[in-house]
Design an enzyme around this catalytic site. Structure first.
Site, short mmCIF file in Angstrom:
data_model
loop_
_atom_site.label_atom_id
_atom_site.label_comp_id
_atom_site.label_asym_id
_atom_site.label_seq_id
_atom_site.Cartn_x
_atom_site.Cartn_y
_atom_site.Cartn_z
NE ARG A 92 22.61 -4.82 58.83
CZ ARG A 92 23.24 -3.91 59.57
NH1 ARG A 92 23.47 -4.14 60.83
NH2 ARG A 92 23.63 -2.78 59.04
CE1 TYR A 93 19.57 -7.71 55.51
CE2 TYR A 93 21.36 -6.34 54.69
CZ TYR A 93 20.09 -6.46 55.20
OH TYR A 93 19.33 -5.34 55.40
NE ARG A 96 21.58 -8.31 50.66
CZ ARG A 96 20.70 -9.02 51.36
NH1 ARG A 96 20.91 -10.30 51.57
NH2 ARG A 96 19.62 -8.45 51.86
CB CYS A 105 31.78 11.89 50.20
SG CYS A 105 31.09 10.35 50.86
CB CYS A 109 24.58 13.95 52.73
SG CYS A 109 24.94 13.34 51.07
CB CYS A 112 26.59 11.59 56.43
SG CYS A 112 27.67 10.15 56.15
NE ARG A 114 28.42 3.35 56.35
CZ ARG A 114 27.90 3.09 55.14
NH1 ARG A 114 28.43 3.61 54.06
NH2 ARG A 114 26.86 2.29 55.03
CG ASP A 273 19.75 5.41 58.67
OD1 ASP A 273 18.76 4.65 58.60
OD2 ASP A 273 20.77 5.28 57.95
CG ASP A 310 19.51 0.06 57.45
OD1 ASP A 310 19.49 -1.01 58.09
OD2 ASP A 310 20.37 0.32 56.59
CE LYS A 317 19.76 -1.11 52.77
NZ LYS A 317 20.91 -1.93 53.24
C1 LIG Z 1 21.97 -2.07 52.52
C2 LIG Z 1 22.93 -3.10 52.91
C3 LIG Z 1 23.17 -4.21 52.08
C4 LIG Z 1 22.45 -4.41 50.77
O1 LIG Z 1 21.09 -4.61 50.96
P1 LIG Z 1 20.11 -4.89 49.72
O2 LIG Z 1 18.75 -4.93 50.32
O3 LIG Z 1 20.55 -6.21 49.15
O4 LIG Z 1 20.30 -3.77 48.75
C5 LIG Z 1 24.07 -5.14 52.51
N1 LIG Z 1 24.71 -5.01 53.69
C6 LIG Z 1 24.48 -3.98 54.52
C7 LIG Z 1 25.20 -3.93 55.82
C8 LIG Z 1 23.59 -2.98 54.15
O5 LIG Z 1 23.38 -1.95 54.96
#
Ligand SMILES: *Cc1c(COP(=O)(O)O)cnc(C)c1O
Length: 358
Positions: A92-93, A96, A105, A109, A112, A114, A273, A310, A317
């Site tokens: 998404r980002y 990362r 798990c 929870c 959850c 997911r 969520d 989120d 986020k």
């Molecule tokens: C939470 C998340 C991350 C990590 O986010 P940070 O703000 O860097 O902790 C990376 N990818 C996805 C899809 C996430 O949901």
């Protein structure tokens, strides 16, 4: 292994060990095909068997209300499925990725995010295609941070995890690896010296744990966290704001103080969520803001997490903060502190001169 084999997971188990409420009986019957019920004996021992309002119990024992789906709720509230370039890898980002490495798990929870893919009873299956994920990461040099989650990545054996981390570490542009896990809370026995010695080979490695209530930080949990900290693994906590569990300043403050004692930095406080069947556990955003106001300034900055939502539908986020800026113009900012007193910070003079020339 004993903890996993002896999980409390059937209605007979629950009936025999807890004074179940009608609502819980209904929940156990109605949610069987949605998300499996399973609780490790360690975590189960923290439940008050006579109190259906017990904050530990509410997190893992289903309720009738869980079968109610309100219109705004979704199976995939964070829009993960639409951000997967290969199965199990959410990109998404820009720099990362979230790598889902297992669909199981140690315990489940009820809120959850997911639940559509974990526990083996939901509507979808999580496709586990590690090799495809590795190939994608190898050819995507913008990714410098990999977050392992699932399910719970620490449910893999030491050998499997070592292989996985070794492969990730063989990719030169991956600088930073972190694991998201609730195992230190649900199954502290898993945090063996052998596991810690293996993880230590793959630094820089961070761990995000998930705990919601100070009662969860038992002596066994604390010892496990100390072993991880001694292995040089920096740890953060991701907590979910849950109605009747931790939706007060007192509980959050106690949790954050206890986390610091366990050498864990409170990282995120999540607004719950919009997962299907979670309306009975969700709080208002006003409640979250009130908690943040009650923490910032009133206790160590290290004890204060960032409150985030989120974004529904896949926006990632987004930080949510109480408003500390009372007024702002070109000349100054008027701020208020944690006690409500006001202070003025003047803007730099060059900026004023520049603004005047224009
Ligand atoms: C939470 C998340 C991350 C990590 O986010 P940070 O703000 O860097 O902790 C990376 N990818 C996805 C899809 C996430 O949901």
């Amino acid at each position: 292994m004993w903890q996993l084999r002896n999980r409390v997971s059937t209605s007979e188990h629950l009936e025999a060990r807890l004074n179940l409420s009608e609502d819980e009986r209904e929940g156990i019957a109605l949610t069987a095909g949605k998300l499996a019920t399973a609780v490790t004996p360690h975590y189960f021992s923290l439940i008050d068997k006579d109190d259906p309002e017990c904050p530990i119990r509410k997190q893992v024992v289903p309720r009738g209300e869980e079968a109610y789906v309100s219109p705004e709720e979704m199976a995939d509230p964070c829009g993960e499925d639409s951000h997967m370039p290969v199965p199990g890898l959410v990109h998404r980002y820009p720099d990362r990725v979230l790598f889902l490495v297992t669909d199981r798990c140690a315990a489940y929870c009820r809120y959850c995010t997911r639940s559509r893919v974990v526990s083996g009873v939901g509507d979808q299956r999580l496709e586990l295609q590690w090799e495809m994920a590795f190939k994608y990461l190898e050819k995507t040099p913008t990714v410098r941070d990999v977050l392992l989650s699932g399910g719970d990545a620490l449910l893999l054996s030491d050998k499997q995890l070592d292989k996985l981390l070794t492969r990730l570490r063989s990719i030169p542009h991956i600088e930073f690896v972190r694991i998201g896990s609730r195992i230190p809370i649900f199954l502290p026995q898993r945090i063996t010296p052998e596991l810690c010695a293996m993880l230590k080979k793959h630094h820089p490695l961070f761990l995000s744990i998930h705990t919601n209530h100070p009662k969860e930080l038992t002596l066994e949990v604390r010892e496990g966290l100390e072993r991880l900290a001694d292995a040089g693994i920096p740890m953060g906590n991701q907590s979910v704001l849950l109605k009747g569990v931790n939706d007060s300043v007192e509980v959050q403050k106690a949790l954050c103080h206890k986390l610091l004692m366990c050498r864990v930095k409170p990282y995120y406080l999540y607004q719950c969520d919009l997962i299907k069947g979670s309306s009975h556990l969700r709080t208002s955003i006003a409640k979250g803001l009130e908690i943040m106001e009650g923490l910032r300034g009133h206790t160590s900055g290290y004890a204060v997490p960032q409150y985030v939502i989120d974004a529904p539908g896949g926006g990632g986020k987004i930080p949510i903060n109480p408003e500390y800026i009372v007024q702002r113009d070109e000349k100054k900012v008027v701020l208020r502190n944690y006690e409500g007193k006001e202070y003025v910070y003047p803007e730099p003079q060059e900026m004023l001169a520049g603004a005047m020339q224009e």
